[in-house]
Design an enzyme around this catalytic site. Structure first.
Site, PDB file in Angstrom:
ATOM      1  N   SER A 287       0.837  -1.199   0.000  1.00  0.00           N
ATOM      2  CA  SER A 287       0.000   0.000   0.000  1.00  0.00           C
ATOM      3  C   SER A 287       0.869   1.244   0.000  1.00  0.00           C
ATOM      4  O   SER A 287       2.048   1.194   0.375  1.00  0.00           O
ATOM      5  CB  SER A 287      -0.932   0.037   1.217  1.00  0.00           C
ATOM      6  OG  SER A 287      -1.899  -0.978   1.156  1.00  0.00           O
ATOM      7  N   SER A 325      -3.004  -3.892  -3.222  1.00  0.00           N
ATOM      8  CA  SER A 325      -2.405  -2.641  -2.771  1.00  0.00           C
ATOM      9  C   SER A 325      -3.483  -1.596  -2.504  1.00  0.00           C
ATOM     10  O   SER A 325      -4.414  -1.428  -3.289  1.00  0.00           O
ATOM     11  CB  SER A 325      -1.423  -2.115  -3.819  1.00  0.00           C
ATOM     12  OG  SER A 325      -0.661  -1.039  -3.311  1.00  0.00           O
ATOM     13  N   ASP A 327      -3.905   2.136  -2.546  1.00  0.00           N
ATOM     14  CA  ASP A 327      -3.202   3.312  -3.057  1.00  0.00           C
ATOM     15  C   ASP A 327      -4.128   4.525  -2.985  1.00  0.00           C
ATOM     16  O   ASP A 327      -5.082   4.630  -3.763  1.00  0.00           O
ATOM     17  CB  ASP A 327      -2.756   3.067  -4.498  1.00  0.00           C
ATOM     18  CG  ASP A 327      -1.895   1.818  -4.632  1.00  0.00           C
ATOM     19  OD1 ASP A 327      -1.105   1.551  -3.711  1.00  0.00           O
ATOM     20  OD2 ASP A 327      -2.028   1.108  -5.639  1.00  0.00           O
TER      21      ASP A 327
END
Length: 411
Positions: A287, A325, A327
């Site tokens: 992340s 992830s 983001d």
């Protein structure tokens, strides 16, 4: 055996002490080239991207090359490193010196990939404003951090009648180096980060919310950068801070650092095609939280546009925003002309026109890219929770950059 005269004995003692001191100083100054000292020596020479000749973009940085170059923005960090298991922390970003609830800044959040727990995000995008500072921490600590900040905010002056508060807390998962299930972030750590926030240089690397993070297979961390636009383009400042904990195929201003240092996402699968054996099959998960601050007078609509450009800067570093992830890019403006009083019946603002946004976009893309490099290059090797994650070897990074002709403008 004849006795040494006292005066001569004293002279000999002083001389020998001087020789020992000189020898110790020479040993300390001499380069340590043994394998046992490699990691220590490497970690003691961490530098920012510009010290390696890496200076993305065309605009100059601010005086600190940090998010705090945006006037009024302050950063506070608390690092938690306890025993062999706890490697985490808190990073706090305060948008201005006043009460964030009573004097609100316009803000917007862009989600590149939503595998994360971003507390307060829906109200930020619904109302287009921040009413608390921003906290960054570890995944399973977001709710403890949110509760602690709510308590801290409600205790501030002139908050006695407040019955609703939208605290904003972002996170990345540091569960490799940190015993994340222990949820080690405390209310005291949050208070210290908030009350210790200051302007000026920002500590980077394995500190605060970046203590236990990993990026591109190496130690990640906190990174920051800024850009100052020429007066002909408004003279605005754009500052960025990142919590880097993601993967991909690292490139530095186009140089294929990850491939040439033999560490990149999907390496095992790629190696198998040539009947070779690669490292573990890292899929680039992780992340990143990106915070963009500017003194340009922007509405929350244009801040949303600005936040979306953060993904372009992230992509330059080699991220593909993988499935696993989280983001997130949060952008806010500190300009007095767009500030919002909590009890205002009407708002009169003077904001930047759409046609004037392009240079601000460019500045943010470049500052995001450099912030990620700073997070990597300033991070140190960290051991915790039964694992060790090495800092990226800057001597080898230099070699790759030189082979590919990467150098700062004017060099």
């Amino acid at each position: 055996m004849p006795r040494t005269p006292p005066r001569l004995f004293l002279q000999l003692t002083v001389a020998l002490a001087g020789l020992c001191a000189l020898g110790a100083a020479a040993h300390a100054a001499a380069p340590q080239d043994t394998a046992a000292h490699d990691d220590v020596a490497r970690d003691s020479l961490r530098v920012r991207a510009r010290d390696l000749g890496v200076a993305p973009g065309i605009f100059a940085p601010g005086s600190n090359n940090a998010i705090t170059d945006v006037a009024g923005v302050r950063v506070g960090q608390v690092t938690l490193s306890t025993g062999n298991t706890v490697r985490t922390g808190v990073t706090a970003i305060l948008p201005h010196p006043g009460n964030a609830y009573r004097s609100r800044v316009p803000a917007a959040l862009h989600v590149g990939n939503g595998f994360g727990k971003f507390v307060g995000s829906t109200q930020v995008n619904e109302l287009g404003e921040l009413e608390t500072p921003i906290l960054l921490t570890c995944t399973l600590c977001v709710w403890k951090a949110a509760d602690a900040m709510a308590e801290w905010m409600l205790a501030q002056p002139d908050m006695q009648q407040v019955r609703s508060l939208n605290v904003v807390v972002g996170e990345t998962n540091d569960g490799g180096l940190n015993d994340i299930r222990a949820r080690p972030v405390t209310a005291d750590a949050v208070r210290r980060a908030l009350e210790g926030a200051k302007s000026g240089p920002v500590q980077e690397g394995s500190v605060g919310a970046g203590t236990g993070t990993v990026a591109f297979g190496w130690k990640g961390g906190i990174g920051t950068s800024s850009r100052k636009l020429p007066e002909s383009l408004g003279g605005w400042t754009v500052g960025v801070l990142v919590q880097a904990n993601f993967g991909g195929v690292l490139q530095v201003e186009g140089a294929p650092v990850g491939r040439e240092l033999d560490r990149y996402a999907f390496q095992n699968a790629v190696a198998a095609q040539g009947n070779m054996r690669g490292l573990a099959d890292d899929r680039g998960d992780g992340s990143v939280i990106i915070v963009v601050a500017t003194d340009a007078p922007l509405s929350d609509r244009n801040l949303r546009r600005l936040a979306s450009r953060g993904m372009m800067g992230l992509g330059r570093t080699g991220s593909s925003a993988s499935n696993g992830s989280g983001d997130y890019v949060l952008a806010f403006s500190t300009a007095a002309s767009v500030r919002r009083g909590f009890d205002a019946a009407q708002l009169q603002t003077t904001e930047l026109a759409n046609e004037q946004m392009s240079a601000v976009f460019q500045a943010s893309v470049d500052a995001v890219e450099e912030s990620v490099y700073n997070a990597l290059f300033m991070a140190t090797t960290v051991s915790g929770n039964g694992q060790t994650v090495e800092a990226i070897p800057l001597d080898k990074v230099r070699e790759v950059l030189q082979r590919h002709g990467v150098k700062a403008p004017g060099q």
